[in-house]
Design a protein around this motif. Structure first.
Motif, PDB file in Angstrom:
ATOM      1  N   UNK A   5       0.832  -1.203   0.000  1.00 55.44           N
ATOM      2  CA  UNK A   5       0.000   0.000   0.000  1.00 55.44           C
ATOM      3  C   UNK A   5       0.863   1.247   0.000  1.00 55.44           C
ATOM      4  N   UNK A   6       0.357   2.285  -0.600  1.00 52.51           N
ATOM      5  CA  UNK A   6       1.060   3.565  -0.636  1.00 52.51           C
ATOM      6  C   UNK A   6       0.053   4.696  -0.780  1.00 52.51           C
ATOM      7  N   UNK A   7       0.546   5.914  -0.615  1.00 52.96           N
ATOM      8  CA  UNK A   7      -0.295   7.075  -0.840  1.00 52.96           C
ATOM      9  C   UNK A   7      -0.738   7.807   0.407  1.00 52.96           C
ATOM     10  N   UNK A  88     -12.194  13.884   6.817  1.00 47.06           N
ATOM     11  CA  UNK A  88     -12.496  14.411   8.137  1.00 47.06           C
ATOM     12  C   UNK A  88     -11.405  13.962   9.111  1.00 47.06           C
ATOM     13  N   UNK A  89     -11.332  14.640  10.228  1.00 49.05           N
ATOM     14  CA  UNK A  89     -10.315  14.268  11.207  1.00 49.05           C
ATOM     15  C   UNK A  89     -10.504  12.824  11.676  1.00 49.05           C
ATOM     16  N   UNK A  90     -11.744  12.375  11.703  1.00 49.87           N
ATOM     17  CA  UNK A  90     -12.002  11.005  12.144  1.00 49.87           C
ATOM     18  C   UNK A  90     -11.578   9.947  11.127  1.00 49.87           C
ATOM     19  N   UNK A  91     -11.145  10.384   9.955  1.00 46.16           N
ATOM     20  CA  UNK A  91     -10.590   9.447   8.979  1.00 46.16           C
ATOM     21  C   UNK A  91      -9.120   9.163   9.245  1.00 46.16           C
ATOM     22  N   UNK A  92      -8.544   9.876  10.192  1.00 41.02           N
ATOM     23  CA  UNK A  92      -7.148   9.641  10.539  1.00 41.02           C
ATOM     24  C   UNK A  92      -6.969   8.214  11.045  1.00 41.02           C
ATOM     25  N   UNK A  93      -6.083   7.480  10.390  1.00 44.07           N
ATOM     26  CA  UNK A  93      -5.886   6.073  10.734  1.00 44.07           C
ATOM     27  C   UNK A  93      -4.768   5.498   9.874  1.00 44.07           C
ATOM     28  N   UNK A  94      -4.363   4.307  10.243  1.00 45.64           N
ATOM     29  CA  UNK A  94      -3.507   3.531   9.364  1.00 45.64           C
ATOM     30  C   UNK A  94      -4.412   2.668   8.508  1.00 45.64           C
ATOM     31  N   UNK A  95      -4.221   2.748   7.209  1.00 50.93           N
ATOM     32  CA  UNK A  95      -5.066   2.049   6.254  1.00 50.93           C
ATOM     33  C   UNK A  95      -4.329   0.813   5.731  1.00 50.93           C
ATOM     34  N   UNK A 116      -1.677  -6.235   3.640  1.00 52.15           N
ATOM     35  CA  UNK A 116      -0.472  -5.478   3.374  1.00 52.15           C
ATOM     36  C   UNK A 116      -0.045  -4.702   4.600  1.00 52.15           C
ATOM     37  N   UNK A 117       1.110  -4.058   4.487  1.00 54.82           N
ATOM     38  CA  UNK A 117       1.524  -3.182   5.580  1.00 54.82           C
ATOM     39  C   UNK A 117       0.646  -1.937   5.517  1.00 54.82           C
ATOM     40  N   UNK A 118       0.517  -1.246   6.590  1.00 56.95           N
ATOM     41  CA  UNK A 118      -0.374  -0.088   6.611  1.00 56.95           C
ATOM     42  C   UNK A 118       0.275   1.151   6.030  1.00 56.95           C
ATOM     43  N   UNK A 119      -0.559   2.070   5.623  1.00 59.47           N
ATOM     44  CA  UNK A 119      -0.112   3.392   5.214  1.00 59.47           C
ATOM     45  C   UNK A 119      -0.898   4.408   6.031  1.00 59.47           C
ATOM     46  N   UNK A 120      -0.195   5.346   6.623  1.00 58.85           N
ATOM     47  CA  UNK A 120      -0.808   6.273   7.567  1.00 58.85           C
ATOM     48  C   UNK A 120      -1.434   7.459   6.861  1.00 58.85           C
ATOM     49  N   UNK A 121      -2.673   7.720   7.226  1.00 59.85           N
ATOM     50  CA  UNK A 121      -3.383   8.907   6.745  1.00 59.85           C
ATOM     51  C   UNK A 121      -3.685   9.780   7.953  1.00 59.85           C
ATOM     52  N   UNK A 122      -3.252  11.025   7.886  1.00 62.18           N
ATOM     53  CA  UNK A 122      -3.499  11.971   8.968  1.00 62.18           C
ATOM     54  C   UNK A 122      -4.261  13.155   8.408  1.00 62.18           C
TER      55      UNK A 122
END
Length: 125
Positions: A5-7, A88-95, A116-122
């Motif tokens: 995962x990326x992005x 939204x701020x509540x979408x902050x997570x590792x995907x 997959x390994x996670x990708x962090x979204x802040x």
């Protein structure tokens, strides 16, 4: 099956981000792989986000992302993407990118065999 995962990144609330996941070690269409995304926010349980069938003809979305997120796949490239709008701020997570074969379009994480390994979204407010 390997999933990459990326992005992920930092984005302001209301903005957009596109996650991608590249799969290797399989042929999407031959194995009828369903692809999807889960996420885990700090201090919270992992939750389902979206998934699409191998043909892309069937998809599931969590209620919290319906109308904002879109999952798409390119079987020729063995990739799946998650377009995230109106973040939204509540979408902050590792995907996490996930996959399962001949499984329908499940929402339970136990039904996904490959992760997959996670990708962090802040998302900053």
């Amino acid at each position: 099956v390997q999933l990459q995962a990326s992005g992920g990144g930092l984005v302001q609330a209301g903005g957009s981000l596109r996650l991608s996941c590249a799969a290797s070690g399989l042929t999407f269409s031959r194995s009828r792989y369903t692809m999807g995304w889960f996420r885990q926010a700090p201090g919270k349980e992992r939750e389902f986000v979206a998934a699409a069938s191998w043909s892309g003809g069937a998809a599931n979305y969590a209620d919290s992302v319906k109308g904002r997120f879109t999952i798409s796949r390119d079987n020729a490239q063995n990739t799946v993407a998650l377009q995230m709008n109106s973040l939204k701020s509540e979408d902050t997570a590792t995907y996490y990118c996930v996959a399962c074969a001949f499984c329908g379009v499940p929402v339970r994480e136990q039904q996904y065999r490959s992760w997959g390994q996670g990708t962090l979204v802040t998302v900053s407010s």
